[in-house]
Design a protein around this motif. Structure first.
Motif, PDB file in Angstrom:
ATOM      1  N   UNK A   1      -8.952  73.911  -5.167  1.00  0.00           N
ATOM      2  CA  UNK A   1      -7.908  73.351  -6.052  1.00  0.00           C
ATOM      3  C   UNK A   1      -7.029  74.159  -6.969  1.00  0.00           C
ATOM      4  N   UNK A   2      -7.676  75.776  -6.852  1.00  0.00           N
ATOM      5  CA  UNK A   2      -7.041  76.435  -7.850  1.00  0.00           C
ATOM      6  C   UNK A   2      -6.830  77.722  -6.961  1.00  0.00           C
ATOM      7  N   UNK A   3      -5.659  77.926  -6.352  1.00  0.00           N
ATOM      8  CA  UNK A   3      -5.218  78.976  -5.359  1.00  0.00           C
ATOM      9  C   UNK A   3      -5.694  80.247  -6.069  1.00  0.00           C
ATOM     10  N   UNK A   4      -5.074  80.600  -7.093  1.00  0.00           N
ATOM     11  CA  UNK A   4      -5.258  81.891  -7.999  1.00  0.00           C
ATOM     12  C   UNK A   4      -6.664  82.267  -7.893  1.00  0.00           C
TER      13      UNK A   4
ATOM     14  N   UNK B   1      -9.107  81.020  -5.925  1.00  0.00           N
ATOM     15  CA  UNK B   1      -9.600  81.109  -4.612  1.00  0.00           C
ATOM     16  C   UNK B   1      -9.248  82.561  -4.089  1.00  0.00           C
ATOM     17  N   UNK B   2      -7.909  83.270  -4.329  1.00  0.00           N
ATOM     18  CA  UNK B   2      -7.591  84.141  -3.818  1.00  0.00           C
ATOM     19  C   UNK B   2      -8.489  85.567  -4.707  1.00  0.00           C
ATOM     20  N   UNK B   3      -8.612  85.414  -5.961  1.00  0.00           N
ATOM     21  CA  UNK B   3      -9.302  86.351  -6.523  1.00  0.00           C
ATOM     22  C   UNK B   3     -10.863  86.635  -6.046  1.00  0.00           C
ATOM     23  N   UNK B   4     -11.252  85.411  -5.772  1.00  0.00           N
ATOM     24  CA  UNK B   4     -12.556  85.456  -5.041  1.00  0.00           C
ATOM     25  C   UNK B   4     -12.507  85.960  -3.615  1.00  0.00           C
ATOM     26  N   UNK B   5     -11.661  85.657  -2.913  1.00  0.00           N
ATOM     27  CA  UNK B   5     -11.492  86.249  -1.519  1.00  0.00           C
ATOM     28  C   UNK B   5     -11.172  87.716  -1.627  1.00  0.00           C
ATOM     29  N   UNK B   6     -10.141  88.297  -2.492  1.00  0.00           N
ATOM     30  CA  UNK B   6      -9.836  89.524  -2.683  1.00  0.00           C
ATOM     31  C   UNK B   6     -11.295  90.559  -3.259  1.00  0.00           C
ATOM     32  N   UNK B   7     -11.719  89.868  -4.248  1.00  0.00           N
ATOM     33  CA  UNK B   7     -13.066  90.390  -4.781  1.00  0.00           C
ATOM     34  C   UNK B   7     -14.132  90.872  -3.683  1.00  0.00           C
ATOM     35  N   UNK B   8     -14.551  89.982  -2.639  1.00  0.00           N
ATOM     36  CA  UNK B   8     -15.368  89.939  -1.864  1.00  0.00           C
ATOM     37  C   UNK B   8     -14.664  90.976  -0.660  1.00  0.00           C
ATOM     38  N   UNK B   9     -13.758  90.907  -0.548  1.00  0.00           N
ATOM     39  CA  UNK B   9     -13.063  91.874   0.570  1.00  0.00           C
ATOM     40  C   UNK B   9     -12.933  93.200   0.029  1.00  0.00           C
ATOM     41  N   UNK B  10     -13.087  93.637  -1.085  1.00  0.00           N
ATOM     42  CA  UNK B  10     -13.239  94.955  -1.743  1.00  0.00           C
ATOM     43  C   UNK B  10     -14.415  95.278  -1.636  1.00  0.00           C
ATOM     44  N   UNK B  11     -15.378  94.365  -2.315  1.00  0.00           N
ATOM     45  CA  UNK B  11     -16.851  94.710  -2.468  1.00  0.00           C
ATOM     46  C   UNK B  11     -17.563  94.984  -0.920  1.00  0.00           C
ATOM     47  N   UNK B  12     -17.002  94.372   0.047  1.00  0.00           N
ATOM     48  CA  UNK B  12     -17.661  94.332   1.467  1.00  0.00           C
ATOM     49  C   UNK B  12     -16.541  94.812   2.308  1.00  0.00           C
ATOM     50  N   UNK B  13     -16.057  96.065   2.263  1.00  0.00           N
ATOM     51  CA  UNK B  13     -15.169  96.512   3.274  1.00  0.00           C
ATOM     52  C   UNK B  13     -15.627  96.397   4.946  1.00  0.00           C
ATOM     53  N   UNK B  14     -14.844  95.944   5.634  1.00  0.00           N
ATOM     54  CA  UNK B  14     -15.296  95.946   6.914  1.00  0.00           C
ATOM     55  C   UNK B  14     -15.875  97.081   7.604  1.00  0.00           C
ATOM     56  N   UNK B  15     -15.194  98.295   7.338  1.00  0.00           N
ATOM     57  CA  UNK B  15     -15.906  99.282   7.938  1.00  0.00           C
ATOM     58  C   UNK B  15     -16.956  99.844   7.263  1.00  0.00           C
ATOM     59  N   UNK B  16     -17.471  99.512   6.008  1.00  0.00           N
ATOM     60  CA  UNK B  16     -18.762  99.976   5.404  1.00  0.00           C
ATOM     61  C   UNK B  16     -19.874  99.101   6.343  1.00  0.00           C
ATOM     62  N   UNK B  17     -19.433  97.739   6.244  1.00  0.00           N
ATOM     63  CA  UNK B  17     -20.300  96.919   6.760  1.00  0.00           C
ATOM     64  C   UNK B  17     -20.617  97.213   8.409  1.00  0.00           C
ATOM     65  N   UNK B  18     -19.634  97.309   9.204  1.00  0.00           N
ATOM     66  CA  UNK B  18     -19.859  97.981  10.609  1.00  0.00           C
ATOM     67  C   UNK B  18     -20.729  98.960  10.517  1.00  0.00           C
ATOM     68  N   UNK B  19     -20.325 100.055   9.819  1.00  0.00           N
ATOM     69  CA  UNK B  19     -21.195 101.253  10.090  1.00  0.00           C
ATOM     70  C   UNK B  19     -22.511 101.118   9.718  1.00  0.00           C
TER      71      UNK B  19
END
Length: 185
Positions: free
Chosen positions: A149-152, A154-172
């Motif tokens: 209901x609040x895109x700002x 949702x986007x802050x949650x999504x960006x925060x998660x993407x920075x904290x859990x970068x794909x390359x670190x997880x895969x490694x």
């Protein structure tokens, strides 16, 4: 506010993770996790402060893009004011002292930092509505099991998660665990 896709947000996260990896404190070391406080301070140029933000601990973080005073609470629950300067992230003080809440602290820091990132990237589009122009509050479990209901937020949650859990670190790390399991088994 622009409605960014997960792909767009992941690309933004990648740029900030890359800037983090280039920091002198980080550059030539083996990285296992992103330190959000270091990222906020050294990459984004933000200040991080810890205060009691509510009587009941329901407000975990806040930030603002402009100068304004917000209500905080002293250790004895008396009311006080803190003046946000547009470059400060406030986090609930208890999150800094309870090691069991480290993950919540890290996510709160990155959530509030993500609001600041979006404002830097989209200054004419982000934080211009009446609702988002003041203080961004992050409340515990505020988005759980709800439609967006609040895109700002949702986007802050999504960006925060993407920075904290970068794909390359997880895969490694997954490759390392898989390798050790197969080598030992």
């Amino acid at each position: 506010m622009k409605h960014l896709s997960r792909y767009d947000i992941k690309a933004i996260a990648g740029k900030y993770v890359q800037a983090y990896m280039a920091l002198p404190d980080v550059r030539n070391t083996q990285i296992y996790r992103i330190d959000p406080e270091l990222l906020l301070e050294k990459v984004l140029g933000l200040n991080v402060e810890y205060q009691h933000l509510s009587y009941d601990g329901s407000i975990l973080g806040m930030t603002s893009f402009t100068e304004l005073g917000v209500q905080v609470f002293e250790d004895n629950d008396s009311e006080a004011f803190f003046f946000l300067d547009g470059k400060t992230v406030l986090v609930e003080k208890e999150l800094n002292y309870d090691s069991k809440l480290k993950g919540r602290k890290n996510f709160t820091l990155m959530h509030e930092g993500s609001h600041q990132i979006f404002k830097m990237l989209f200054p004419n589009d982000y934080g211009i509505t009446q609702k988002s122009a003041g203080v961004h509050y992050y409340k515990a479990n505020s988005e759980r099991d709800k439609p967006i209901s609040d895109w700002e937020e949702w986007q802050a949650n999504t960006l925060g998660a993407a920075i904290l859990l970068p794909e390359n670190l997880i895969k490694r790390e997954l490759c390392y665990v898989f390798y050790r399991r197969n080598k030992m088994g």
